[in-house]
Design a protein around this motif. Structure first.
Motif, PDB file in Angstrom:
ATOM      1  N   VAL A 186       0.844  -1.201   0.000  1.00  9.71           N
ATOM      2  CA  VAL A 186       0.000   0.000   0.000  1.00  9.71           C
ATOM      3  C   VAL A 186       0.878   1.249   0.000  1.00  9.71           C
ATOM      4  O   VAL A 186       0.582   2.231  -0.688  1.00  9.71           O
ATOM      5  CB  VAL A 186      -0.952  -0.003   1.206  1.00  9.71           C
ATOM      6  CG1 VAL A 186      -1.784   1.278   1.230  1.00  9.71           C
ATOM      7  CG2 VAL A 186      -1.869  -1.221   1.167  1.00  9.71           C
ATOM      8  N   ALA A 187       1.974   1.213   0.755  1.00 16.18           N
ATOM      9  CA  ALA A 187       2.884   2.364   0.802  1.00 16.18           C
ATOM     10  C   ALA A 187       3.420   2.701  -0.589  1.00 16.18           C
ATOM     11  O   ALA A 187       3.545   3.885  -0.942  1.00 16.18           O
ATOM     12  CB  ALA A 187       4.041   2.087   1.758  1.00 16.18           C
ATOM     13  N   VAL A 188       3.741   1.687  -1.377  1.00 17.32           N
ATOM     14  CA  VAL A 188       4.212   1.937  -2.744  1.00 17.32           C
ATOM     15  C   VAL A 188       3.162   2.726  -3.521  1.00 17.32           C
ATOM     16  O   VAL A 188       3.473   3.718  -4.201  1.00 17.32           O
ATOM     17  CB  VAL A 188       4.532   0.606  -3.457  1.00 17.32           C
ATOM     18  CG1 VAL A 188       4.771   0.841  -4.953  1.00 17.32           C
ATOM     19  CG2 VAL A 188       5.751  -0.064  -2.827  1.00 17.32           C
ATOM     20  N   GLN A 189       1.905   2.313  -3.402  1.00 19.07           N
ATOM     21  CA  GLN A 189       0.835   2.992  -4.132  1.00 19.07           C
ATOM     22  C   GLN A 189       0.620   4.414  -3.626  1.00 19.07           C
ATOM     23  O   GLN A 189       0.368   5.339  -4.416  1.00 19.07           O
ATOM     24  CB  GLN A 189      -0.454   2.189  -4.008  1.00 19.07           C
ATOM     25  CG  GLN A 189      -0.354   0.805  -4.641  1.00 19.07           C
ATOM     26  CD  GLN A 189      -1.602  -0.021  -4.414  1.00 19.07           C
ATOM     27  OE1 GLN A 189      -2.667   0.288  -4.945  1.00 19.07           O
ATOM     28  NE2 GLN A 189      -1.479  -1.073  -3.630  1.00 19.07           N
ATOM     29  N   LEU A 190       0.694   4.592  -2.310  1.00 21.28           N
ATOM     30  CA  LEU A 190       0.537   5.937  -1.760  1.00 21.28           C
ATOM     31  C   LEU A 190       1.644   6.862  -2.241  1.00 21.28           C
ATOM     32  O   LEU A 190       1.392   8.023  -2.597  1.00 21.28           O
ATOM     33  CB  LEU A 190       0.532   5.867  -0.231  1.00 21.28           C
ATOM     34  CG  LEU A 190      -0.670   5.170   0.415  1.00 21.28           C
ATOM     35  CD1 LEU A 190      -0.447   5.030   1.920  1.00 21.28           C
ATOM     36  CD2 LEU A 190      -1.961   5.940   0.148  1.00 21.28           C
ATOM     37  N   ALA A 196       6.246  12.759  -6.362  1.00 19.14           N
ATOM     38  CA  ALA A 196       6.967  12.617  -7.629  1.00 19.14           C
ATOM     39  C   ALA A 196       8.240  11.798  -7.458  1.00 19.14           C
ATOM     40  O   ALA A 196       9.063  11.715  -8.373  1.00 19.14           O
ATOM     41  CB  ALA A 196       7.317  14.003  -8.176  1.00 19.14           C
ATOM     42  N   ALA A 197       8.420  11.172  -6.293  1.00 20.93           N
ATOM     43  CA  ALA A 197       9.652  10.453  -6.002  1.00 20.93           C
ATOM     44  C   ALA A 197       9.773   9.166  -6.805  1.00 20.93           C
ATOM     45  O   ALA A 197       8.773   8.550  -7.183  1.00 20.93           O
ATOM     46  CB  ALA A 197       9.724  10.132  -4.508  1.00 20.93           C
ATOM     47  N   ARG A 198      11.024   8.754  -7.037  1.00 17.99           N
ATOM     48  CA  ARG A 198      11.260   7.400  -7.534  1.00 17.99           C
ATOM     49  C   ARG A 198      11.077   6.439  -6.362  1.00 17.99           C
ATOM     50  O   ARG A 198      11.618   6.653  -5.282  1.00 17.99           O
ATOM     51  CB  ARG A 198      12.681   7.281  -8.086  1.00 17.99           C
ATOM     52  CG  ARG A 198      13.047   5.834  -8.450  1.00 17.99           C
ATOM     53  CD  ARG A 198      14.341   5.731  -9.222  1.00 17.99           C
ATOM     54  NE  ARG A 198      15.436   6.400  -8.553  1.00 17.99           N
ATOM     55  CZ  ARG A 198      16.699   6.388  -8.999  1.00 17.99           C
ATOM     56  NH1 ARG A 198      16.988   5.755 -10.124  1.00 17.99           N
ATOM     57  NH2 ARG A 198      17.643   7.013  -8.353  1.00 17.99           N
ATOM     58  N   VAL A 199      10.321   5.375  -6.574  1.00 20.60           N
ATOM     59  CA  VAL A 199       9.992   4.439  -5.502  1.00 20.60           C
ATOM     60  C   VAL A 199      10.771   3.145  -5.715  1.00 20.60           C
ATOM     61  O   VAL A 199      10.651   2.493  -6.758  1.00 20.60           O
ATOM     62  CB  VAL A 199       8.482   4.145  -5.455  1.00 20.60           C
ATOM     63  CG1 VAL A 199       8.165   3.160  -4.320  1.00 20.60           C
ATOM     64  CG2 VAL A 199       7.691   5.443  -5.283  1.00 20.60           C
ATOM     65  N   ALA A 212       5.282  -5.736  -5.809  1.00 18.64           N
ATOM     66  CA  ALA A 212       5.706  -4.335  -5.698  1.00 18.64           C
ATOM     67  C   ALA A 212       5.764  -3.676  -7.069  1.00 18.64           C
ATOM     68  O   ALA A 212       5.318  -2.529  -7.241  1.00 18.64           O
ATOM     69  CB  ALA A 212       7.062  -4.261  -5.003  1.00 18.64           C
ATOM     70  N   ARG A 213       6.302  -4.385  -8.051  1.00 25.02           N
ATOM     71  CA  ARG A 213       6.339  -3.829  -9.411  1.00 25.02           C
ATOM     72  C   ARG A 213       4.928  -3.637  -9.953  1.00 25.02           C
ATOM     73  O   ARG A 213       4.621  -2.631 -10.592  1.00 25.02           O
ATOM     74  CB  ARG A 213       7.135  -4.752 -10.335  1.00 25.02           C
ATOM     75  CG  ARG A 213       8.625  -4.857 -10.016  1.00 25.02           C
ATOM     76  CD  ARG A 213       9.349  -5.666 -11.089  1.00 25.02           C
ATOM     77  NE  ARG A 213      10.714  -5.957 -10.686  1.00 25.02           N
ATOM     78  CZ  ARG A 213      11.114  -7.111 -10.145  1.00 25.02           C
ATOM     79  NH1 ARG A 213      10.218  -8.079  -9.934  1.00 25.02           N
ATOM     80  NH2 ARG A 213      12.362  -7.296  -9.810  1.00 25.02           N
ATOM     81  N   ALA A 214       4.065  -4.617  -9.679  1.00 23.53           N
ATOM     82  CA  ALA A 214       2.707  -4.557 -10.211  1.00 23.53           C
ATOM     83  C   ALA A 214       1.930  -3.364  -9.670  1.00 23.53           C
ATOM     84  O   ALA A 214       1.060  -2.824 -10.369  1.00 23.53           O
ATOM     85  CB  ALA A 214       1.966  -5.856  -9.889  1.00 23.53           C
ATOM     86  N   ALA A 217       6.053   0.175  -8.114  1.00 21.13           N
ATOM     87  CA  ALA A 217       7.449   0.470  -7.777  1.00 21.13           C
ATOM     88  C   ALA A 217       8.269   0.650  -9.048  1.00 21.13           C
ATOM     89  O   ALA A 217       8.159  -0.139  -9.992  1.00 21.13           O
ATOM     90  CB  ALA A 217       8.032  -0.653  -6.926  1.00 21.13           C
ATOM     91  N   HIS A 218       9.097   1.694  -9.053  1.00 21.88           N
ATOM     92  CA  HIS A 218       9.973   1.912 -10.207  1.00 21.88           C
ATOM     93  C   HIS A 218      11.098   0.889 -10.247  1.00 21.88           C
ATOM     94  O   HIS A 218      11.543   0.468 -11.314  1.00 21.88           O
ATOM     95  CB  HIS A 218      10.583   3.325 -10.152  1.00 21.88           C
ATOM     96  CG  HIS A 218       9.592   4.426 -10.266  1.00 21.88           C
ATOM     97  ND1 HIS A 218       9.100   5.107  -9.174  1.00 21.88           N
ATOM     98  CD2 HIS A 218       8.983   4.971 -11.352  1.00 21.88           C
ATOM     99  CE1 HIS A 218       8.249   6.036  -9.574  1.00 21.88           C
ATOM    100  NE2 HIS A 218       8.153   5.975 -10.879  1.00 21.88           N
ATOM    101  N   GLU A 219      11.597   0.525  -9.072  1.00 19.82           N
ATOM    102  CA  GLU A 219      12.670  -0.465  -8.940  1.00 19.82           C
ATOM    103  C   GLU A 219      12.285  -1.431  -7.832  1.00 19.82           C
ATOM    104  O   GLU A 219      11.666  -1.029  -6.832  1.00 19.82           O
ATOM    105  CB  GLU A 219      14.013   0.197  -8.585  1.00 19.82           C
ATOM    106  CG  GLU A 219      14.442   1.318  -9.505  1.00 19.82           C
ATOM    107  CD  GLU A 219      15.057   0.812 -10.806  1.00 19.82           C
ATOM    108  OE1 GLU A 219      15.286  -0.417 -10.908  1.00 19.82           O
ATOM    109  OE2 GLU A 219      15.292   1.631 -11.711  1.00 19.82           O
TER     110      GLU A 219
END
Length: 346
Positions: A186-190, A196-199, A212-214, A217-219
């Motif tokens: 959920v944190a990744v989605q938030l 605008a950060a890279r996650v 996480a990728r789905a 998450a960028h990486e």
């Protein structure tokens, strides 16, 4: 009614039959629609008897949504049949922190013996539950209760954790999420919805990294001994402006400190028992380390409003009440993808 209870220290929870609850003055009776299963429950069930701050048996479940079944004397603002979410970190309602809506930091809860549902008070993994006050209910509206119930903790907790760091999550910044389970995914989605950060997501299995990728998450990197160095390499040596550790074990807290940027935020959410030394030279200059707890009622309203935009999609596995012990076994074994949700009437 049926309820899932932790009855004996060190034993597995079990489904039992208990008396139907009735609301007293100022209370609300909910017919539970859905209840979440959380690692915090497993942490509580691992404590020795002398550490338990409340008596057993305990009906588990601190994430709950339901429909109003009955109102105690004096309750206004809700009607029978209303769909609601339960705000879990109950406080006294009148101390300095509660007056600001920060019942998660109530100054008198311990003194007055006030506990959250499922963490001292009878919880939501039951057919019915008592909510101590209507101020601890938030209208659901048209939100799907099964997808929404994890947001009362697995959404609210990361939302509260990252909200304080929003000024640092500007374009060009990096946010790291350690642990991409119930709270972390959920944190990744938030982070994607609000910044605008890279996650960058870290976890110990490829399956969890795939989740996480789905969800955005960028990486996604393995959380191992080289994780901090990998994050520094990704950021050109700069490190991450914000690190959110949803594991909190000694290896992850150490890695969080090692990958933080100058003036970065390290936020330890997980209950893994890890700590992070703070002092001159122990961390990069002006790194802030904090360990927040849950979130405010106003923030739960904000999380649900964000969910209404479609920005958050919690991955859930559903179980009937009789299968709730199996959900805890699977969670303990690391075999839940996202969040396990119990459907007491389905």
């Amino acid at each position: 009614m049926k309820a899932l209870q932790y009855r004996t220290v060190g034993a597995a929870p079990e489904v039992v039959t208990v008396p139907d609850p009735e609301p007293g003055p100022g209370q609300v009776l909910l017919k539970v629609t859905a209840a979440g299963v959380c690692h915090s429950d497993i942490a509580v069930m691992s404590w020795p008897a002398e550490q338990l701050p409340f008596p057993l048996p305990l009906t588990l479940g601190h994430e709950g949504v339901g429909t109003v079944a009955a109102l105690g004397d004096g309750v206004t603002g809700f009607a029978e049949g209303d769909a609601v979410a339960v705000y879990g970190p109950w406080g006294c309602g009148s101390c300095w922190m509660c007056a600001q809506g920060k019942e998660n930091y109530c100054l008198r809860a311990a003194e007055l013996g006030i506990h959250p549902p499922g963490l001292g008070a009878p919880g939501a993994i039951a057919e019915y539950m008592i909510v101590d006050s209507p101020r601890h209910l938030v209208p659901l509206g048209a939100l799907d209760p099964v997808k929404t119930v994890p947001l009362t903790d697995a959404g609210l907790t990361p939302y509260h954790a990252l909200k304080r760091s929003l000024p640092k999550l500007v374009p060009g910044s990096t946010a790291v999420v350690i642990g991409t389970g119930g709270l972390g995914h959920v944190a990744v989605q938030l982070l994607r919805a609000m910044t605008a950060a890279r996650v960058v997501a870290l976890d110990v299995t490829e399956e969890k990294l795939a989740l996480a990728r789905a969800v955005g998450a960028h990486e996604a990197l393995l959380s191992d001994a080289s994780a901090a160095a990998s994050v520094r390499e990704l950021t050109g040596g700069r490190g991450a402006e914000v690190v959110l550790d949803f594991v909190g074990a000694p290896p992850t807290t150490a890695a969080a400190g090692a990958m933080a940027a100058v003036e970065g935020d390290v936020t330890i959410v997980g209950l893994g028992g890890g700590t992070l030394p703070v002092g001159f030279g122990a961390l990069p200059y002006e790194v802030s380390v904090t360990s927040p707890y849950w979130g405010t009622r106003a923030e739960l309203v904000e999380v649900l409003d964000l969910a209404r935009t479609g920005a958050v999609d919690v991955h859930v596995e559903t179980y009937g009440l009789d299968d709730a012990p199996e959900a805890y076994e699977r969670l303990h074994a690391g075999r839940i993808e996202g969040r396990a949700v119990i459907l007491p009437h389905g």
